[in-house]
Structure formats: C-alpha cells, structure tokens
Scaffold this active site. Sequence first.
Site, PDB file in Angstrom:
ATOM      1  N   LYS A   3       0.750  -1.257  -0.066  1.00 41.31           N
ATOM      2  CA  LYS A   3      -0.007   0.138  -0.058  1.00 41.31           C
ATOM      3  C   LYS A   3       0.967   0.983  -0.089  1.00 41.31           C
ATOM      4  O   LYS A   3       0.380   2.122  -0.738  1.00 41.31           O
ATOM      5  CB  LYS A   3      -0.992  -0.141   1.062  1.00 41.31           C
ATOM      6  CG  LYS A   3      -2.146  -0.949   1.002  1.00 41.31           C
ATOM      7  CD  LYS A   3      -3.233  -0.728   2.155  1.00 41.31           C
ATOM      8  CE  LYS A   3      -4.455  -1.899   1.830  1.00 41.31           C
ATOM      9  NZ  LYS A   3      -5.388  -1.698   2.898  1.00 41.31           N
ATOM     10  N   LYS A  43     -13.209  -4.737  -8.238  1.00 41.31           N
ATOM     11  CA  LYS A  43     -13.822  -3.430  -8.641  1.00 41.31           C
ATOM     12  C   LYS A  43     -12.900  -2.386  -9.190  1.00 41.31           C
ATOM     13  O   LYS A  43     -13.180  -1.710  -9.875  1.00 41.31           O
ATOM     14  CB  LYS A  43     -14.695  -2.704  -7.226  1.00 41.31           C
ATOM     15  CG  LYS A  43     -15.937  -3.386  -7.071  1.00 41.31           C
ATOM     16  CD  LYS A  43     -16.659  -2.553  -6.008  1.00 41.31           C
ATOM     17  CE  LYS A  43     -15.738  -2.357  -4.954  1.00 41.31           C
ATOM     18  NZ  LYS A  43     -16.671  -2.399  -3.588  1.00 41.31           N
ATOM     19  N   LYS A  73      -7.841 -11.430 -11.190  1.00 39.84           N
ATOM     20  CA  LYS A  73      -8.766 -11.470 -10.112  1.00 39.84           C
ATOM     21  C   LYS A  73      -9.954 -10.542 -10.388  1.00 39.84           C
ATOM     22  O   LYS A  73      -9.531  -9.374 -10.658  1.00 39.84           O
ATOM     23  CB  LYS A  73      -7.956 -11.534  -8.821  1.00 39.84           C
ATOM     24  CG  LYS A  73      -8.932 -11.956  -7.777  1.00 39.84           C
ATOM     25  CD  LYS A  73      -8.036 -12.034  -6.386  1.00 39.84           C
ATOM     26  CE  LYS A  73      -8.968 -11.890  -5.400  1.00 39.84           C
ATOM     27  NZ  LYS A  73      -8.441 -11.471  -4.108  1.00 39.84           N
TER      28      LYS A  73
END
Length: 334
Positions: free
Chosen positions: A113, A202, A199
């Site tokens: 991240k 969204k 995969k």
Amino acid sequence: MHKKRVLSCIQPTGEIHIGNYFGAVRNWVTIQDQYSCVYGVVDLHAMTMPYSSKELRQNTLNMFADLIAAGLDPEKSILFIQSMVPQHTELTWIFSCVTSFGELSRMTQFKDKSDLLESGGKNAFISAGLFTYPVLQAADILIYKADFVPVGKDQEQHLELSRNIAVRFNNQFGDYFPEPKPLYTEVPKLMSLADPEKKMSKSLGDKHYIGLFEKEESIRKKVKSAVTDTGGQTGEAMSPGVSNLFAIIRACEKMKEYNALMQDYEKGILKYKDLKEVTADALVDLTGPLRKRREELRRDPEQIMQLVVRSSEKARDFAEKTLNDVRGLTGLIV
Ligand code: TRP
C-alpha cells in the site's frame, strides 16, 4: 455445548461483488448456526488510505445493510460498526506497546500500500495509521477472544501477527487471550469477466465485476460480453474466460447444468452462447432474492440505524468486559 467464536470484518468499500460474496460473505452466512459469530464493518481501517469523509459514512451504513441483505442475521450474530465500539481503539494502543516496530515493518500489505501511494508522486502521504493498521486488526480479533478468523491468503500475515501479539501479551501479563486460528474454507477464485487473467476486483472497472445486488438486465449484459475464446479447441487446456464461467455456475451450486455443459465441452460441442445463458440464469436466481431484501432495507433507513445502534451496543458490552480485564492486567487504574 459452548460454541467456538468466529470473528471477521470487512472494509466499507462500496458495493459487494460476487467475488467477495463467494469468497467470504456467503461463508459468514453459512457458519452462523455452527459458531458464535461476530462480524464488523471496519470504518477506522478505511481511514488509512485516502478517502472521502462524505462517502465513508454512507458506505459504512450501506455495507452494514448489505451484509444483512446478503444473509447475516443480527439475531444470531453480533454485527458491529468498528468506530461505534471505541474499546477497539483503546486496545490498539495497549497492543501497540507489545508490538515491535520491526514486525510491523515486515507486513507485506503495508509495503504494497505504501508503494502504491508513493507511485502516485513525491507528495505521497503515508500515515502512521497505515503502519499500525495490523495492530487495530489484532484488537478487532482479540477483543472478542475469537477462536477462529475466516481469512483469505492476503490476511494470513496479519492473523499471524495477532497470534504473536496474543502470545506476547499473555507472557507479559498472564494467560488471557486465546490464539486465534485461521478458518479456511474452499472458495472459488473468480476472475474478471473482461480480462479473465486477473482476479475479479472493483478497481479494474465496471465491466470486470458483477455486483451482488446488480439488476438482472445488467448481469445478463455483462455475462454476454464476457471474454471467452474462439472455441473448438478440444484437447487444449480450458481458457481462463471459459473456466471462469464454469466456476461461477459451480459457485451458484447449479451442478446439474454444470455437468451437462462440461460434457458438451469435453466433446467439443459446447456453444459459449449456452454457457453464458446458464451462467446469467444462475446468477439471476441467486441474487434476485438478495436484491429484493436489499431494496426493502434501503427503503427504511431508520430501521437500519436502529439495527446498527442495537447491534453495536451488544458488541460494546462484550468489548468493555475484555477491556476492563486488560486494564487491570496491564496496571492501569480500574
Ligand atoms: N484487513 C481486513 C481486510 O482488508 C479487514 C479486517 C479488519 C479484518 N479487521 C479484521 C479481517 C479482523 C478479519 C479480522 O480484508
């Protein structure tokens, strides 16, 4: 008989898609009778990445309602919103004093991240909250003294850290927390419809996923335009797009249709048009009743608010008992 306790949480990141549903939420629904379950919508975790304060509140309430629409039952399980149980944050502080800087630095999700944020430019802001995220997660788990945590592969390292924190706490202050174990279940890995090598997610964009509460028309349209292959390759490995549609039918538990289509595939006579039609029908059958329940809930925001308040109160009562013990054990004034 005393039931073992299960805890799991989800971030309020907008809509649930069928990948999340088959990968986690459906299992949460199924195990509600077998275990004593606690499920949370973790809005405090959502603050560790850039976010909009306006959207967070609505997304949190929507996620709470959507979990109920998907089958979580506030009569059977404890459902909570993380920020409404402030004991989690207090326990996070105490746990952060038995967590080493080094072990947090080794968390791969933090690295991923923070790399992602840094790739956005020189002014990237990487908060201490992103760094201590796994300590808050350990508090989520241990405050309810969970025996099991259903997790995906991506959360294994965080769960291991929670176990280390429990062990260290117990060694230092006396045996108190059980060591939470992973609860693995077989879950289908659903791929993007438009790019079946990736995969389902969204973040790839609208045509890549199917929302759990999506309208029939839109489900059919997306399945119809799903990427397959040119067909007729018997003997070769099944292409990812075709295999993904089979996986969806199987996940929807339409085994009779699945087997018939698979036989056609093996004979080399499968028409992808039929495969897609069955896939769309299976999804429409499964999601129709959930969508209806969600529409009813959405029409009554007051009822949702009542459920949120009542349910989070139950969580708070539980959490406060743990925290009282912890305050005593760690030398704080009780
Ligand atoms: N980190 C988890 C995720 O992103 C969410 C989470 C927060 C969680 N607290 C938890 C999951 C406790 C399991 C148990 O998916």
